[in-house]
Write an enzyme that holds these catalytic residues in place. Structure first.
Site, short mmCIF file in Angstrom:
data_model
loop_
_atom_site.label_atom_id
_atom_site.label_comp_id
_atom_site.label_asym_id
_atom_site.label_seq_id
_atom_site.Cartn_x
_atom_site.Cartn_y
_atom_site.Cartn_z
N HIS A 1 0.83 -1.19 0.00
CA HIS A 1 0.00 0.00 0.00
C HIS A 1 0.86 1.24 0.00
CE1 HIS A 1 -3.20 2.81 0.96
NE2 HIS A 1 -3.99 1.87 0.46
N ASP B 1 -7.96 -5.44 -0.85
CA ASP B 1 -8.39 -6.27 -1.98
C ASP B 1 -8.14 -7.76 -1.78
OD1 ASP B 1 -9.37 -4.30 -3.86
OD2 ASP B 1 -7.34 -3.52 -3.79
N1 COA Z 1 4.15 -7.61 -4.36
C1 COA Z 1 5.51 -7.64 -4.37
N2 COA Z 1 6.26 -6.56 -4.13
C2 COA Z 1 5.64 -5.41 -3.88
C3 COA Z 1 4.24 -5.30 -3.85
C4 COA Z 1 3.49 -6.46 -4.11
N3 COA Z 1 2.16 -6.44 -4.10
N4 COA Z 1 3.89 -4.02 -3.58
C5 COA Z 1 5.03 -3.35 -3.43
N5 COA Z 1 6.08 -4.18 -3.61
C6 COA Z 1 7.49 -3.83 -3.51
C7 COA Z 1 7.98 -3.17 -4.81
O1 COA Z 1 8.46 -4.10 -5.73
C8 COA Z 1 9.06 -2.29 -4.25
O2 COA Z 1 10.19 -3.09 -3.98
P1 COA Z 1 11.66 -2.60 -4.32
O3 COA Z 1 11.84 -1.36 -3.50
O4 COA Z 1 12.49 -3.75 -3.92
O5 COA Z 1 11.64 -2.33 -5.79
C9 COA Z 1 8.53 -1.83 -2.92
O6 COA Z 1 7.62 -2.84 -2.49
C10 COA Z 1 7.81 -0.49 -2.98
O7 COA Z 1 6.83 -0.54 -4.00
P2 COA Z 1 6.28 0.70 -4.78
O8 COA Z 1 5.80 0.27 -6.12
O9 COA Z 1 7.26 1.83 -4.75
O10 COA Z 1 5.05 1.11 -3.89
P3 COA Z 1 3.89 2.06 -4.33
O11 COA Z 1 3.51 2.83 -3.15
O12 COA Z 1 4.23 2.82 -5.55
O13 COA Z 1 2.75 1.02 -4.76
C11 COA Z 1 0.91 -0.39 -4.74
C12 COA Z 1 1.66 0.71 -4.00
C13 COA Z 1 -0.42 -0.63 -4.05
C14 COA Z 1 0.63 0.05 -6.18
C15 COA Z 1 1.76 -1.68 -4.76
O14 COA Z 1 1.95 -2.11 -3.43
C16 COA Z 1 1.17 -2.78 -5.61
O15 COA Z 1 1.40 -2.81 -6.82
N6 COA Z 1 0.35 -3.70 -5.01
C17 COA Z 1 -0.30 -4.74 -5.76
C18 COA Z 1 -1.58 -4.21 -6.35
C19 COA Z 1 -2.66 -4.00 -5.31
O16 COA Z 1 -2.92 -4.85 -4.47
N7 COA Z 1 -3.32 -2.85 -5.41
C20 COA Z 1 -4.38 -2.49 -4.51
C21 COA Z 1 -3.97 -1.36 -3.59
S1 COA Z 1 -5.17 -1.05 -2.36
#
Ligand code: COA
Length: 390
Positions: free
Chosen positions: A269, A320
């Site tokens: 998140h 989710d």
């Molecule tokens: N699975 C695996 N790794 C994840 C992850 C996931 N669901 N969510 C974040 N990470 C990791 C990223 O790869 C990153 O790792 P790194 O620093 O080694 O590259 C780190 O955590 C930070 O991720 P980042 O993309 O910068 O976080 P964000 O704040 O931009 O993204 C989300 C937030 C929600 C988009 C992201 O957690 C995600 O894609 N989740 C899956 C989709 C989801 O469930 N969405 C619903 C949100 S309520």
């Protein structure tokens, strides 16, 4: 450029607007540090443990206080009365290709509703509140009607005696659900109702800030909710769970996903650095429903995924993850999960759109230019294709 103006060329870009404070609101607060969520000052745990029904939360978000019994009954009646959608919009959904995604159909149908709205040309506060309540009422009808169309079943009208959660399940499946199931639907709805300045709410506010109408703002929000990094994650969670047949396969499946740098849907998140407080309630209810459906294996697989992802990446499940299991237990097909998210989040979107109209300033950020300056114009006859650099 005046002296006070910030020169974007000299500032650092905040990718994804992380941590940028773009609005003031008292509607909800996502406290990422402590892992808490507040609706109008009420902690989500207080709400989930005590709320009678989702419409009580709709009242809270729209009016700022919890309703008296009389106020709640009044809003319930107003919503049930507005649940009918124009036949033309139903016909539009019928002629959409069966292959089109329900979220795309919903986005188109909500946009189409604007043409038939009795307040279409009125942007006053009163008219916007009426339009908001109408959308809160109509989106569940669009979702359930689309499900019935896709399954060659006759479309059902809402039963005025039922509450929203009961009506949604009734209009999906054609029977009045058992209390344990409609309570789960109520919980699902009230936990998804609002969530600070999430991506779809931000979209809605950007559109509203141009003084565009309520239906346009909600259409923007729906388009944004669809993406797998936002509301579209729940559908992907179920698709993943359906691929893992046995608990013994979980370890290898998840580790291989992570090794390939893939994201596990339903985890992580932007704001919460601890557990998403909504996941706690959905975990409990999904375990209960899986037991009732004699499908405990499903819950156990999910719980194991949670352990593995937490150990491997230190990332917690978000709303989710367990919402997918709850919806599966309620007999909703995965491609409809995000539409049900929308059927609840509409109450938050409407509250934020009204808030934006009331304290509006055009939302218009700027960007840092990384291109060239003063390139020489070349007439079309003299232009050549640069050879690709290998
Ligand atoms: N699975 C695996 N790794 C994840 C992850 C996931 N669901 N969510 C974040 N990470 C990791 C990223 O790869 C990153 O790792 P790194 O620093 O080694 O590259 C780190 O955590 C930070 O991720 P980042 O993309 O910068 O976080 P964000 O704040 O931009 O993204 C989300 C937030 C929600 C988009 C992201 O957690 C995600 O894609 N989740 C899956 C989709 C989801 O469930 N969405 C619903 C949100 S309520």
């Amino acid at each position: 450029m005046s002296e006070e103006m910030v020169n974007p060329q000299e500032t650092t870009v905040v990718r994804g607007l992380e941590g940028v404070v773009a609005a003031e609101t008292d509607i909800s607060f996502v406290d990422g540090v402590h892992g808490d969520l507040y609706y109008k000052g009420y902690n989500i745990h207080e709400i989930a443990d005590n709320t009678i029904s989702y419409v009580e939360i709709v009242y809270l978000l729209l009016n700022g206080d919890l309703p008296t019994r009389e106020q709640l009954d009044h809003l319930r009646r107003a919503i049930v009365t507005e649940m009918r959608v124009p036949t033309q919009v139903i016909k539009m959904m019928e002629i959409m290709p069966p292959s089109s995604h329900p979220m795309d159909v919903l986005r188109t149908a909500v946009s189409a509703l604007s043409h038939f709205d009795p307040d279409a040309f009125d942007n006053s506060l009163e008219a916007n509140r009426r339009k908001g309540i109408r959308l809160i009422a109509q989106i569940p009808t669009l979702v359930t009607s689309l499900y019935r169309i896709r399954n060659n079943l006759s479309i059902l009208s809402p039963d005025p005696q039922l509450n929203m959660a009961q009506n949604i399940l009734y209009m999906f499946h054609g029977s009045i659900p058992d209390e344990r199931f409609y309570r789960a639907m109520d919980l699902l709805l009230l936990l998804h109702a609002d969530h600070g300045l999430n991506a779809s709410t931000f979209s809605a506010r950007v559109t509203a800030s141009t003084h565009a109408d309520m239906h346009s703002a909600v259409t923007s929000a729906l388009a944004t909710l669809k993406g797998p990094l936002h509301g579209g994650a729940n559908e992907r969670v179920m698709k993943m769970l359906m691929k893992i047949k046995f608990i013994e396969e979980v370890e290898e499946y998840i580790h291989s996903m992570l090794a390939q740098g893939q994201r596990v849907m339903g985890f992580g998140h932007r704001v919460y650095k601890k557990e998403d407080p909504r996941a706690r309630h959905l975990r409990t209810i999904s375990e209960e429903l899986c037991r009732l459906n004699e499908n405990e294996q499903f819950f156990e697989i999910a719980h194991k995924i949670e352990d593995i992802v937490l150990k491997a990446k230190g990332i917690y499940p978000n709303v989710d993850f367990y919402s997918a299991i709850v919806q599966h237990a309620l007999g909703i097909p995965p491609e409809f999960y995000t539409t049900l998210f929308a059927a609840s989040r509409i109450s938050g979107w409407v509250s934020h759109i009204l808030d934006q109209y009331a304290n509006n300033r055009l939302i218009r950020p700027t960007s840092k230019y990384t291109g060239e300056y003063n390139r020489k114009f070349v007439p079309i006859e003299e232009r050549t294709i640069e050879p690709a650099v290998s």
